[in-house]
Design a protein around this motif. Structure first.
Motif, mmCIF file in Angstrom:
data_model
loop_
_atom_site.group_PDB
_atom_site.id
_atom_site.type_symbol
_atom_site.label_atom_id
_atom_site.label_comp_id
_atom_site.label_asym_id
_atom_site.label_seq_id
_atom_site.Cartn_x
_atom_site.Cartn_y
_atom_site.Cartn_z
ATOM 1 N N GLU A 202 -19.861 97.519 22.028
ATOM 2 C CA GLU A 202 -20.599 98.404 21.121
ATOM 3 C C GLU A 202 -21.090 97.640 19.890
ATOM 4 O OE1 GLU A 202 -17.735 101.412 20.346
ATOM 5 O OE2 GLU A 202 -18.112 102.523 22.206
ATOM 6 N N ALA A 203 -20.215 96.777 19.347
ATOM 7 C CA ALA A 203 -20.597 96.011 18.156
ATOM 8 C C ALA A 203 -21.735 95.045 18.465
ATOM 9 C CB ALA A 203 -19.385 95.253 17.618
ATOM 10 N N ASN A 204 -21.663 94.383 19.616
ATOM 11 C CA ASN A 204 -22.694 93.405 19.969
ATOM 12 C C ASN A 204 -24.017 94.061 20.358
ATOM 13 O OD1 ASN A 204 -21.129 91.166 19.433
ATOM 14 N ND2 ASN A 204 -20.256 91.105 21.497
ATOM 15 N N ALA A 205 -23.955 95.304 20.823
ATOM 16 C CA ALA A 205 -25.187 96.022 21.117
ATOM 17 C C ALA A 205 -25.965 96.293 19.833
ATOM 18 C CB ALA A 205 -24.869 97.338 21.829
ATOM 19 N N GLU A 206 -25.236 96.514 18.756
ATOM 20 C CA GLU A 206 -25.867 96.776 17.462
ATOM 21 C C GLU A 206 -26.180 95.480 16.720
ATOM 22 O OE1 GLU A 206 -24.658 98.975 13.260
ATOM 23 O OE2 GLU A 206 -23.773 99.655 15.142
ATOM 24 N N ASP A 207 -25.283 94.504 16.815
ATOM 25 C CA ASP A 207 -25.431 93.231 16.097
ATOM 26 C C ASP A 207 -24.985 92.103 17.022
ATOM 27 O OD1 ASP A 207 -25.632 91.195 14.310
ATOM 28 O OD2 ASP A 207 -24.095 91.913 12.923
ATOM 29 N N PRO A 208 -25.875 91.559 17.829
ATOM 30 C CA PRO A 208 -25.497 90.534 18.823
ATOM 31 C C PRO A 208 -24.749 89.362 18.201
ATOM 32 C CG PRO A 208 -27.745 91.266 19.192
ATOM 33 C CD PRO A 208 -27.315 91.891 17.889
ATOM 34 N N GLY A 209 -23.633 89.021 18.836
ATOM 35 C CA GLY A 209 -22.835 87.893 18.377
ATOM 36 C C GLY A 209 -21.792 88.217 17.343
ATOM 37 N N TYR A 210 -21.748 89.494 16.894
ATOM 38 C CA TYR A 210 -20.768 89.858 15.861
ATOM 39 C C TYR A 210 -19.343 89.803 16.410
ATOM 40 C CZ TYR A 210 -18.146 92.675 12.520
ATOM 41 O OH TYR A 210 -17.200 93.113 11.629
ATOM 42 N N ALA A 211 -19.133 90.379 17.583
ATOM 43 C CA ALA A 211 -17.804 90.372 18.212
ATOM 44 C C ALA A 211 -17.731 89.230 19.219
ATOM 45 C CB ALA A 211 -17.527 91.707 18.892
ATOM 46 N N ARG A 212 -16.663 88.433 19.151
ATOM 47 C CA ARG A 212 -16.517 87.284 20.030
ATOM 48 C C ARG A 212 -15.144 87.334 20.710
ATOM 49 N NH1 ARG A 212 -19.346 82.282 16.628
ATOM 50 N NH2 ARG A 212 -21.189 83.473 15.963
ATOM 51 N N PRO A 213 -15.069 87.871 21.934
ATOM 52 C CA PRO A 213 -13.786 87.968 22.649
ATOM 53 C C PRO A 213 -13.501 86.700 23.455
ATOM 54 C CG PRO A 213 -15.480 89.233 23.788
ATOM 55 C CD PRO A 213 -16.151 88.619 22.597
ATOM 56 N N PHE A 214 -12.238 86.267 23.446
ATOM 57 C CA PHE A 214 -11.821 85.062 24.165
ATOM 58 C C PHE A 214 -10.530 85.313 24.934
ATOM 59 C CE2 PHE A 214 -14.417 83.377 20.739
ATOM 60 C CZ PHE A 214 -15.095 82.317 21.327
ATOM 61 N N GLY A 215 -10.408 84.658 26.077
ATOM 62 C CA GLY A 215 -9.132 84.570 26.755
ATOM 63 C C GLY A 215 -8.379 83.362 26.224
ATOM 64 N N ILE A 216 -7.065 83.483 26.109
ATOM 65 C CA ILE A 216 -6.217 82.374 25.651
ATOM 66 C C ILE A 216 -5.556 81.765 26.885
ATOM 67 C CG2 ILE A 216 -4.235 81.721 24.233
ATOM 68 C CD1 ILE A 216 -4.855 84.201 22.485
ATOM 69 N N TYR A 217 -5.767 80.472 27.104
ATOM 70 C CA TYR A 217 -5.281 79.800 28.309
ATOM 71 C C TYR A 217 -4.292 78.705 27.943
ATOM 72 C CZ TYR A 217 -8.878 82.070 31.124
ATOM 73 O OH TYR A 217 -9.661 82.993 31.770
ATOM 74 N N ALA A 218 -3.201 78.631 28.716
ATOM 75 C CA ALA A 218 -2.279 77.494 28.683
ATOM 76 C C ALA A 218 -2.534 76.731 29.976
ATOM 77 C CB ALA A 218 -0.836 77.964 28.600
ATOM 78 N N GLY A 219 -3.247 75.605 29.859
ATOM 79 C CA GLY A 219 -3.714 74.943 31.073
ATOM 80 C C GLY A 219 -4.736 75.837 31.744
ATOM 81 N N GLU A 220 -4.477 76.212 32.988
ATOM 82 C CA GLU A 220 -5.377 77.108 33.711
ATOM 83 C C GLU A 220 -4.845 78.536 33.775
ATOM 84 O OE1 GLU A 220 -8.448 76.380 34.836
ATOM 85 O OE2 GLU A 220 -8.105 74.508 33.735
ATOM 86 N N LYS A 221 -3.732 78.793 33.092
ATOM 87 C CA LYS A 221 -3.105 80.118 33.142
ATOM 88 C C LYS A 221 -3.550 80.967 31.956
ATOM 89 C CE LYS A 221 1.298 80.317 32.373
ATOM 90 N NZ LYS A 221 2.765 80.266 32.530
#
Length: 740
Positions: A202-221
């Motif tokens: 929803e945030a990025n639809a209004e302001d592209p790039g505002y919200a930046r979600p990431f997965g946290i990986y230990a190696g490939e896990k």
């Protein structure tokens, strides 16, 4: 097999002196040293696949440059252990197996740290393999924090060193896996990942790039999830960079992933130009706060939407920048930690959400940080709370504001009439401006004792003509309280609880005189009264409840202000007509126990021994600001009032919105002076994109920014003047000036 190496750093200033002494390397102890090193590192090297498992085959294993860096702990001729000191790095700390669990490892560590401090003030560093959990616990307890972590693989022909933790954007390849992550049931402070990703979309639809979600990986896990709020162009620096969400999966907690991930997150923001990073979490999230503190985050003192706001500087020293809505609070109010006083502020200007700011100590000389639930004495803000209580009875038809109450309190009224309206507006002509209070352990006094002058204040009597002037009188308010209790048959404490506290959901505010013992633990001391008078009860007792006896929190006073504001606009807690009568000036901009400033602002200040309070609310919209301080001087009272006004007007400007450039240009120009005006506008002009006016009054010329509070209507920053623009004219506080 890959293994993890933690790089740690000691950032503290002080640590205890070691109880042992070490000597420089002495070759005669080599055989013992070799034996201790091999037996100490054998299991570790075997676990990580580092061959040979015996790390020291002969003297040649000790490089020449290493020898001067190795120090030995010898006791009664026996080698107990050793530590290596390499510049500002500690390494090869080892204790003979038979001497372990005796505290020698910790003492060797302290000795090595002391050795480094003899020649360097740089951070002390060390490395530890994840497998060696006992050693890491020792380092944690001594104050070492994680600086970085790498994954090492010795299984190939060459040693491979790679980042242990990585951040990877959430996309179609890992979205479902991220959605499958969850925290434990006893961790209710973390929002579900599906809700977070929905907010991101929803945030990025209004302001592209505002919200930046990431997965946290230990190696490939995949082990966790984080999401950033990123808006480097926001004019408010506090809103540019936020760690919006952060979680480690319930099956991966306790493995160091959280701390390592925070380091990666901090590096990400640094790399992308951020100079500071904010996050928020519930104050009850002790486990989360512990992790954030270890990563260098500190509470700013602000609680927003029920969550404590933390900050970490990313450039230069990690110095905490504390402010509230962009305003420096601690400086003007001279907040200096536990060796001083403290402040508690609450403000609401949107959707009834109350944000708070707390700083300093609630008790001089004690490590008792101010918190949003800490009680402060409200001083004369007790008066409007009394008036509101009384007006609830007016709405029920049980009290008539304009009836002569002389017969109710005949021993204190020689000649009538006397009405509640005159007493509450300070126009009845009574003496005794205020009350000094009594030591907390003083015997209790009745209202009759106070009015008769049997305490430490003069006898209350009429000294000026009835209705002829506005003369502030705590004595008159105390007379009104006595009449109120006789008419209603109840105490003010009981009436306030029933008519105000319960309907508004106030759980900590009341006329507690003396203060209930169960409330003492989280009550502020006034100034140095805890040192001067009573170490257990550092405040004064006020039998004059209506005039000065209220204990409260800023948050709950904000709730009262909002309820009164809504009542003025549309009724509710009080009838609309009743609330408006309270806020209608009787004389000198003073209504019934409240100031009416600019025609649309309610205000009252308070000063008890060691306490000052400022309460301000809007009559036009849901806006209220309250500040309470546990130290009272003229300068602090002035500074606190200025800060509350700044916060209040900042809220008004936010709610009013910024007018368009075309409209602002139409207001600009020179204006003629009006001889009937106390304050003239000489010129309106644009400056740095905002509207300004040049004022001329009794105090000379001044320049102030104007901010919109309504259609063609503006307030004046730093003052209580209302400017309304018309066609080729403007009015200042109702006086018209023509545009030239």
């Amino acid at each position: 097999m890959p293994f993890t190496v933690f790089e740690m750093e000691f950032r503290g200033k002080d640590f205890e002196k070691s109880a042992i002494e070490c000597i420089p390397w002495d070759g005669k102890y080599f055989k013992d040293y070799q034996s201790i090193m091999n037996e100490g590192y054998f299991e570790l090297r075997k676990a990580i696949g580092a061959e040979p498992y015996d790390c020291m085959q002969g003297l040649e294993e000790l490089q020449k440059e290493e020898v001067p860096c190795v120090y030995l702990f010898v006791k009664d001729g026996e080698l107990i252990g050793s530590v290596g000191v390499y510049g500002n790095e500690l390494d090869n700390l080892i204790v003979a197996k038979k001497h372990r669990c005796k505290g020698y490892g910790r003492q060797l560590m302290l000795w090595g740290m002391g050795k480094i401090r003899e020649s360097s003030s740089r951070p002390i560093t060390l490395s530890v393999v994840e497998w060696n959990k006992k050693a890491k616990r020792i380092y944690d307890k001594l104050g070492f924090v994680l600086k970085d972590a790498v994954s090492v693989d010795l299984s190939g022909d060459e040693e491979k060193v790679e980042p242990w933790i990585t951040l990877r954007p959430v996309d179609e390849t890992n979205r479902e896996a991220v959605l499958a992550l969850s925290v434990r049931e006893d961790q209710p402070f973390v929002a579900p990942n599906d809700a977070s990703l929905k907010e991101a979309d929803e945030a990025n639809a209004e302001d592209p790039g505002y919200a930046r979600p990431f997965g946290i990986y230990a190696g490939e896990k995949l082990v966790g999830f984080c999401m950033f709020a990123f808006d480097p162009e926001d004019e408010d620096v506090e809103d540019r960079y936020w760690l919006w969400r952060f979680m480690i999966d319930k099956n991966e907690q306790g493995k160091g992933y959280g701390q390592a991930a925070l380091l990666k997150i901090i590096k990400y923001f640094k790399k992308n130009g951020a100079d500071r990073l904010y996050l928020s979490t519930e104050p009850e999230n002790e486990r989360g706060l512990h992790v954030y503190h270890k990563a260098g985050f500190r509470e700013t003192g602000m609680v927003s939407y029920g969550e404590a706001v933390l900050m970490r500087m990313l450039k230069g020293p990690n110095k905490l920048l504390k402010d509230f809505y962009g305003f420096d609070i601690d400086g003007p109010l001279t907040i200096k930690g536990k060796n001083g006083h403290g402040v508690s502020i609450a403000a609401s200007c949107e959707d009834g959400v109350i944000n708070t700011y707390c700083s300093g100590s609630g008790r001089f000389g004690q490590d008792l940080p101010v918190n949003p639930d800490m009680l402060f004495q409200a001083g004369s803000v007790s008066k409007p709370m009394f008036a509101i209580t009384l007006l609830r009875y007016v709405d029920k038809g049980l009290i008539d504001l304009d009836a002569d109450i002389s017969s109710v309190v005949p021993e204190f009224v020689k000649k009538g009439p006397v009405t509640f309206s005159a007493l509450l507006s300070h126009t009845a002509g009574y003496n005794v401006h205020g009350f000094p209070g009594y030591p907390a352990n003083h015997e209790q006094l009745s209202l009759e004792d106070v009015l008769a002058g049997r305490g430490n204040s003069p006898k209350v009597r009429r000294i000026k003509p009835y209705g002829g002037q506005c003369m502030y009188s705590g004595g008159g308010i105390t007379l009104a309280e006595l009449a109120f209790t006789r008419i209603t048959g109840t105490t003010l404490r009981e009436a306030f609880q029933k008519e105000v506290a319960e309907p508004l959901g106030l759980t900590r505010t009341g006329y507690f005189q003396p203060l209930d013992e169960e409330l003492v633990g989280n009550a502020a001391f006034g100034g140095r009264l805890g040192i001067k008078e009573d170490p257990a009860h550092g405040w004064h007792y006020y039998p004059e409840h209506a005039a000065a006896g209220l204990w409260a929190t800023p948050t709950e006073l904000v709730k009262v202000g909002l309820a009164l504001s809504k009542s003025c606009r549309r009724g509710g807690f009080l009838k609309k007509a009743t609330a408006r009568r309270m806020l209608t000036p009787v004389m000198d901009d003073y209504g019934l126990c409240v100031n009416n400033l600019r025609g649309d602002i309610g205000e009252h200040g308070g000063w008890n021994e060691g306490f000052i309070t400022e309460w301000m609310f809007s009559l036009r919209e849901d806006l209220c600001v309250v500040s309470m301080l546990n130290h009272a001087t003229d300068k602090l009272y002035e500074n606190q009032s200025e800060l509350v006004l700044k916060l209040f007007q900042d809220g008004e400007a936010y709610l009013g919105g910024k007018p368009g450039k075309k409209a602002m240009k139409s207001y600009c120009g020179k204006y003629g002076h009006n001889a009937d005006a106390d304050l003239n506008v000489d010129e309106v002009f644009l400056k740095d994109g905002d509207l300004y006016a040049k004022f001329i009054g009794e105090d000379g010329e001044s320049e102030s920014r104007l901010y919109r509070i309504g259609k063609n209507t503006f307030g004046r920053m730093g003052g209580f003047d209302k400017i309304e623009f018309g066609e080729d004219c403007l009015t200042v506080n109702g006086v018209t000036m023509k545009k030239l």
